[in-house]
Design an enzyme around this catalytic site. Sequence first.
Site, PDB file in Angstrom:
ATOM      1  N   HIS A   1       0.880  -1.184   0.000  1.00  0.00           N
ATOM      2  CA  HIS A   1       0.000   0.000   0.000  1.00  0.00           C
ATOM      3  C   HIS A   1       0.909   1.222   0.000  1.00  0.00           C
ATOM      4  CE1 HIS A   1      -2.963   2.948   1.236  1.00  0.00           C
ATOM      5  NE2 HIS A   1      -3.920   2.043   1.137  1.00  0.00           N
TER       6      HIS A   1
ATOM      7  N   GLU B   1      -6.523   5.315   1.414  1.00  0.00           N
ATOM      8  CA  GLU B   1      -6.534   5.873   0.069  1.00  0.00           C
ATOM      9  C   GLU B   1      -7.639   6.931  -0.068  1.00  0.00           C
ATOM     10  OE1 GLU B   1      -5.653   2.497  -2.396  1.00  0.00           O
ATOM     11  OE2 GLU B   1      -6.960   3.291  -3.946  1.00  0.00           O
TER      12      GLU B   1
ATOM     13  N   ARG C   1      -6.570  10.494  -0.318  1.00  0.00           N
ATOM     14  CA  ARG C   1      -6.286  10.967  -1.684  1.00  0.00           C
ATOM     15  C   ARG C   1      -7.584  11.085  -2.477  1.00  0.00           C
ATOM     16  NH1 ARG C   1      -2.893   6.433  -3.505  1.00  0.00           N
ATOM     17  NH2 ARG C   1      -3.222   5.560  -1.439  1.00  0.00           N
TER      18      ARG C   1
ATOM     19  N   ARG D   1      -2.414   0.948  -6.925  1.00  0.00           N
ATOM     20  CA  ARG D   1      -1.421   0.969  -5.836  1.00  0.00           C
ATOM     21  C   ARG D   1      -0.030   0.546  -6.250  1.00  0.00           C
ATOM     22  NH1 ARG D   1      -5.311  -1.714  -1.418  1.00  0.00           N
ATOM     23  NH2 ARG D   1      -6.359   0.254  -1.175  1.00  0.00           N
TER      24      ARG D   1
ATOM     25  N   HIS E   1       0.687  -4.934   2.243  1.00  0.00           N
ATOM     26  CA  HIS E   1      -0.720  -4.690   2.580  1.00  0.00           C
ATOM     27  C   HIS E   1      -1.625  -5.887   2.307  1.00  0.00           C
ATOM     28  CE1 HIS E   1      -4.283  -2.344   3.282  1.00  0.00           C
ATOM     29  NE2 HIS E   1      -4.726  -2.526   2.045  1.00  0.00           N
ATOM     30  N   HIS E   2      -1.506  -6.475   1.128  1.00  0.00           N
ATOM     31  CA  HIS E   2      -2.477  -7.514   0.755  1.00  0.00           C
ATOM     32  C   HIS E   2      -1.772  -8.643   0.012  1.00  0.00           C
ATOM     33  CE1 HIS E   2      -6.714  -8.677   0.092  1.00  0.00           C
ATOM     34  NE2 HIS E   2      -6.224  -9.279  -0.987  1.00  0.00           N
TER      35      HIS E   2
ATOM     36  N   ARG F   1      -4.706  -5.955  -6.393  1.00  0.00           N
ATOM     37  CA  ARG F   1      -6.102  -5.708  -5.996  1.00  0.00           C
ATOM     38  C   ARG F   1      -6.426  -4.219  -6.005  1.00  0.00           C
ATOM     39  NH1 ARG F   1      -8.424  -4.087  -1.486  1.00  0.00           N
ATOM     40  NH2 ARG F   1      -6.671  -4.467  -0.062  1.00  0.00           N
TER      41      ARG F   1
HETATM   42  P1  FAD Z   1      -9.121 -11.426   8.155  1.00  0.00           P
HETATM   43  O1  FAD Z   1     -10.059 -10.324   8.397  1.00  0.00           O
HETATM   44  O2  FAD Z   1      -7.681 -11.137   8.255  1.00  0.00           O
HETATM   45  O3  FAD Z   1      -9.535 -12.573   9.183  1.00  0.00           O
HETATM   46  C1  FAD Z   1      -8.819 -13.790   9.242  1.00  0.00           C
HETATM   47  C2  FAD Z   1      -8.808 -14.250  10.686  1.00  0.00           C
HETATM   48  O4  FAD Z   1      -8.344 -15.601  10.756  1.00  0.00           O
HETATM   49  C3  FAD Z   1      -7.852 -13.439  11.541  1.00  0.00           C
HETATM   50  O5  FAD Z   1      -8.542 -12.915  12.641  1.00  0.00           O
HETATM   51  C4  FAD Z   1      -6.779 -14.432  11.949  1.00  0.00           C
HETATM   52  O6  FAD Z   1      -6.252 -14.174  13.224  1.00  0.00           O
HETATM   53  C5  FAD Z   1      -7.544 -15.735  11.913  1.00  0.00           C
HETATM   54  N1  FAD Z   1      -6.688 -16.926  11.765  1.00  0.00           N
HETATM   55  C6  FAD Z   1      -5.606 -17.072  10.970  1.00  0.00           C
HETATM   56  N2  FAD Z   1      -5.097 -18.311  11.111  1.00  0.00           N
HETATM   57  C7  FAD Z   1      -5.871 -18.947  12.011  1.00  0.00           C
HETATM   58  C8  FAD Z   1      -5.843 -20.240  12.595  1.00  0.00           C
HETATM   59  N3  FAD Z   1      -4.907 -21.140  12.265  1.00  0.00           N
HETATM   60  N4  FAD Z   1      -6.774 -20.566  13.511  1.00  0.00           N
HETATM   61  C9  FAD Z   1      -7.727 -19.663  13.886  1.00  0.00           C
HETATM   62  N5  FAD Z   1      -7.794 -18.411  13.371  1.00  0.00           N
HETATM   63  C10 FAD Z   1      -6.883 -18.066  12.433  1.00  0.00           C
HETATM   64  N6  FAD Z   1      -9.914  -3.779   1.800  1.00  0.00           N
HETATM   65  C11 FAD Z   1     -10.937  -3.099   1.227  1.00  0.00           C
HETATM   66  O7  FAD Z   1     -11.593  -3.601   0.332  1.00  0.00           O
HETATM   67  N7  FAD Z   1     -11.252  -1.854   1.675  1.00  0.00           N
HETATM   68  C12 FAD Z   1     -10.565  -1.240   2.662  1.00  0.00           C
HETATM   69  O8  FAD Z   1     -10.918  -0.146   3.062  1.00  0.00           O
HETATM   70  C13 FAD Z   1      -9.458  -1.920   3.240  1.00  0.00           C
HETATM   71  N8  FAD Z   1      -8.686  -1.317   4.170  1.00  0.00           N
HETATM   72  C14 FAD Z   1      -7.683  -2.027   4.763  1.00  0.00           C
HETATM   73  C15 FAD Z   1      -6.939  -1.427   5.759  1.00  0.00           C
HETATM   74  C16 FAD Z   1      -5.952  -2.158   6.403  1.00  0.00           C
HETATM   75  C17 FAD Z   1      -5.127  -1.501   7.479  1.00  0.00           C
HETATM   76  C18 FAD Z   1      -5.712  -3.507   6.049  1.00  0.00           C
HETATM   77  C19 FAD Z   1      -4.656  -4.326   6.734  1.00  0.00           C
HETATM   78  C20 FAD Z   1      -6.442  -4.099   5.030  1.00  0.00           C
HETATM   79  C21 FAD Z   1      -7.429  -3.363   4.379  1.00  0.00           C
HETATM   80  N9  FAD Z   1      -8.176  -3.929   3.365  1.00  0.00           N
HETATM   81  C22 FAD Z   1      -9.187  -3.227   2.794  1.00  0.00           C
HETATM   82  C23 FAD Z   1      -8.015  -5.342   3.036  1.00  0.00           C
HETATM   83  C24 FAD Z   1      -9.089  -6.157   3.757  1.00  0.00           C
HETATM   84  O9  FAD Z   1      -9.367  -5.567   4.997  1.00  0.00           O
HETATM   85  C25 FAD Z   1      -8.668  -7.606   3.973  1.00  0.00           C
HETATM   86  O10 FAD Z   1      -8.231  -8.163   2.784  1.00  0.00           O
HETATM   87  C26 FAD Z   1      -9.845  -8.403   4.474  1.00  0.00           C
HETATM   88  O11 FAD Z   1     -10.410  -7.783   5.601  1.00  0.00           O
HETATM   89  C27 FAD Z   1      -9.485  -9.836   4.822  1.00  0.00           C
HETATM   90  O12 FAD Z   1     -10.625 -10.430   5.402  1.00  0.00           O
HETATM   91  P2  FAD Z   1     -10.624 -11.957   5.784  1.00  0.00           P
HETATM   92  O13 FAD Z   1     -11.881 -12.222   6.515  1.00  0.00           O
HETATM   93  O14 FAD Z   1     -10.323 -12.773   4.599  1.00  0.00           O
HETATM   94  O15 FAD Z   1      -9.374 -12.115   6.760  1.00  0.00           O
HETATM   95  O1  MEZ Z   2      -8.812  -1.750  -0.239  1.00  0.00           O
HETATM   96  C1  MEZ Z   2      -8.005  -1.279   0.569  1.00  0.00           C
HETATM   97  O2  MEZ Z   2      -7.056  -1.926   0.982  1.00  0.00           O
HETATM   98  C2  MEZ Z   2      -8.188   0.111   1.008  1.00  0.00           C
HETATM   99  C3  MEZ Z   2      -9.309   0.845   0.432  1.00  0.00           C
HETATM  100  C4  MEZ Z   2      -7.353   0.637   1.871  1.00  0.00           C
HETATM  101  C5  MEZ Z   2      -7.417   2.056   2.164  1.00  0.00           C
HETATM  102  O3  MEZ Z   2      -6.534   2.751   1.673  1.00  0.00           O
HETATM  103  O4  MEZ Z   2      -8.337   2.499   2.828  1.00  0.00           O
END
Ligand code: FAD
Ligand code: MEZ
Length: 592
Positions: free
Chosen positions: A386, A399, A402, A423, A525-526, A565
Amino acid sequence: MAFWGFILAAIVWPGLMAQAADNLANFHRDQGLSCVACHDGGPPLSNDNLSQENSNCSACHGSLNNVSVEIGEREIDPHLSHLPGEPACTTCHAAHSPSVPYCSACHSFEFSLPFAGTWERVEVSIDKLQRQSAGFDAVLNEPPRDTVDVVVIGSGGAGLSAAVAAADKNARVIVVEKEPVIGGNSKLAAGGLNAAETRQQAALGIQDSLALMTTDTIKGGKDKNDPALVEVLVSESANTVDWLTGMGADMSDVGRMGGASVDRTHRPTGGLAVGKHIVQVLYNNASQRNVDLRLNTRAVEILEDESGAVRGLLVQGRYTGIYWIQAPAVVVAAGGFGKNNALVASYDAKLRGFAATNQPGATGDGLNVATAAGAGTVDMQFIQAHPTYSPVGGVLVTEAVRGNGAILVNEGGRRFVNELTTRDVAAAAILEQDGDHAFLIFDQGVRSSLQQIEGYVELGAVISESTLAALAKSLAMDAAVLAETVNRYNDYAATGVDKEFSRQDIARSIDEPDFYAIEVAPAIHHTMGGLRINSQTQVLGLDGQVVRGLYAAGEVTGGVHGANRLGGNAVSDIVTFGRRAGKSAAAYPASR
Ligand code: FAD
Ligand code: MEZ
């Protein structure tokens, strides 16, 4: 209960008496309280949600909200930042060990807790855990501790969406989460959720189409995306927004992210962060549906029968130990591996040593659990940085800053890139500047448009001055150059044509005091790659065949986003595919 409390006190108390008050437990002892004040349930000493201790803390001190009122001098209460669900007090205010704010895994704070220690991540790799096979084998010879229809690994947006959707199909659901708080990276999501042809866009007069969102997504992904998965992402996106709003979410603010042709990034009113809000809504709905959510509980091994079909999950609870859950279907929603720099660097060596925007548990071990059960992977080499991570405060600067009008300048005070490009391009451009960093420059108009900025101010990341000249001085920049850069940008805002960098959308000019700057640099970031799935979220094995009973959704999967992404597409992905996975997993036993 009282008897066990007495026994417990009798065993533990003499040991405590010998110690000085160097932690909260001993401090409470010095106040005349015994062990039963906290541990009143008898064995087991604790459950993995620490709910017994938590309710006892609250009984004396009040809820986190009450406690936060006492911390009145801080503008942003740490209890109200991104800790959705019902965080246990003992997550940060540990009793028998030093207290460590969980948030300090990422951020740096000026305040300290009583009896504070330093943050340290202690996690044994899944490989090593699996080698403890003697203990695991013994457990597997015992009956399962629980029997349900669906087990979900991970309590982020994908996992909770799966849990809610499965429960809506009358499935009994357990969610296991290895961290002490729910929400994974999802709770950090900032800028918003992408969706096309939504009611919210229509209300704001925004013209969008599924075709346009598809084109943007595939262009952003460098044509490496799986078209079948993109089709699901896009065609279900508006329905995903409706599903969330139907459960209580607010998605009415719509803004622009890099690589998007129109405004399609949905977030709560006032530009609040999307992630904490959505996770809270999903958590509330999961709780209402009696989903059994277990914190501090790590998935260790997906169990299969002789035919290779899933039969359950082996887990390790921090307090409840090793046990197995019998279930015909497992949904892997364990997120990405952005916080595991060794693993990241093994796929992309130039990212070695980079900071990451991710939560501390984004280590990729859920991925390992699935691959050990025969799952195949795809696109592992595609890892995104990011462009705007603030080293001060350790926080991603969304983002949307911006998108709502900020520019990026280098140490010389000059713009160097279209701020709303994808990005990969923006991050690479920053790394070409002196010092491998840049500065976001914006004004009060941008600050007022986006409440998330208050959080960056609170973390000390924002430099604030009443004039642009003073801001230039604070940044050791040539004031004339910065003024010229901003004046030229304001001209482009007026004409709508960016003659230098072809920025498509200039939300507002930079002319309303105060003026602000945030130093930023790219950070991991991703992780775009992950488990190979089909459009029904079934996990495919190395041979391309379905692993029966195994489903996956969210950042742990690959293929949706291709090589890069687009901002806003991940939250869309996790809710859409998480919901699909929950429905498919709940329906699976009947279809066998
Ligand atoms: P996660 O939300 O990461 O959840 C996975 C969970 O599994 C975690 O809690 C982890 O601890 C748990 N886990 C892992 N291994 C194990 C295990 N062995 N046993 C039990 N639990 C386990 N995307 C957007 O589209 N818009 C945004 O605005 C955006 N902003 C972002 C800002 C930040 C700071 C970050 C880091 C990411 C952002 N993203 C954004 C990306 C997006 O948030 C993530 O890609 C998405 O939330 C991932 O969701 P998930 O449910 O797949 O995983
Ligand atoms: O998709 C993202 O990771 C996102 C929008 C992050 C951010 O800059 O807010």
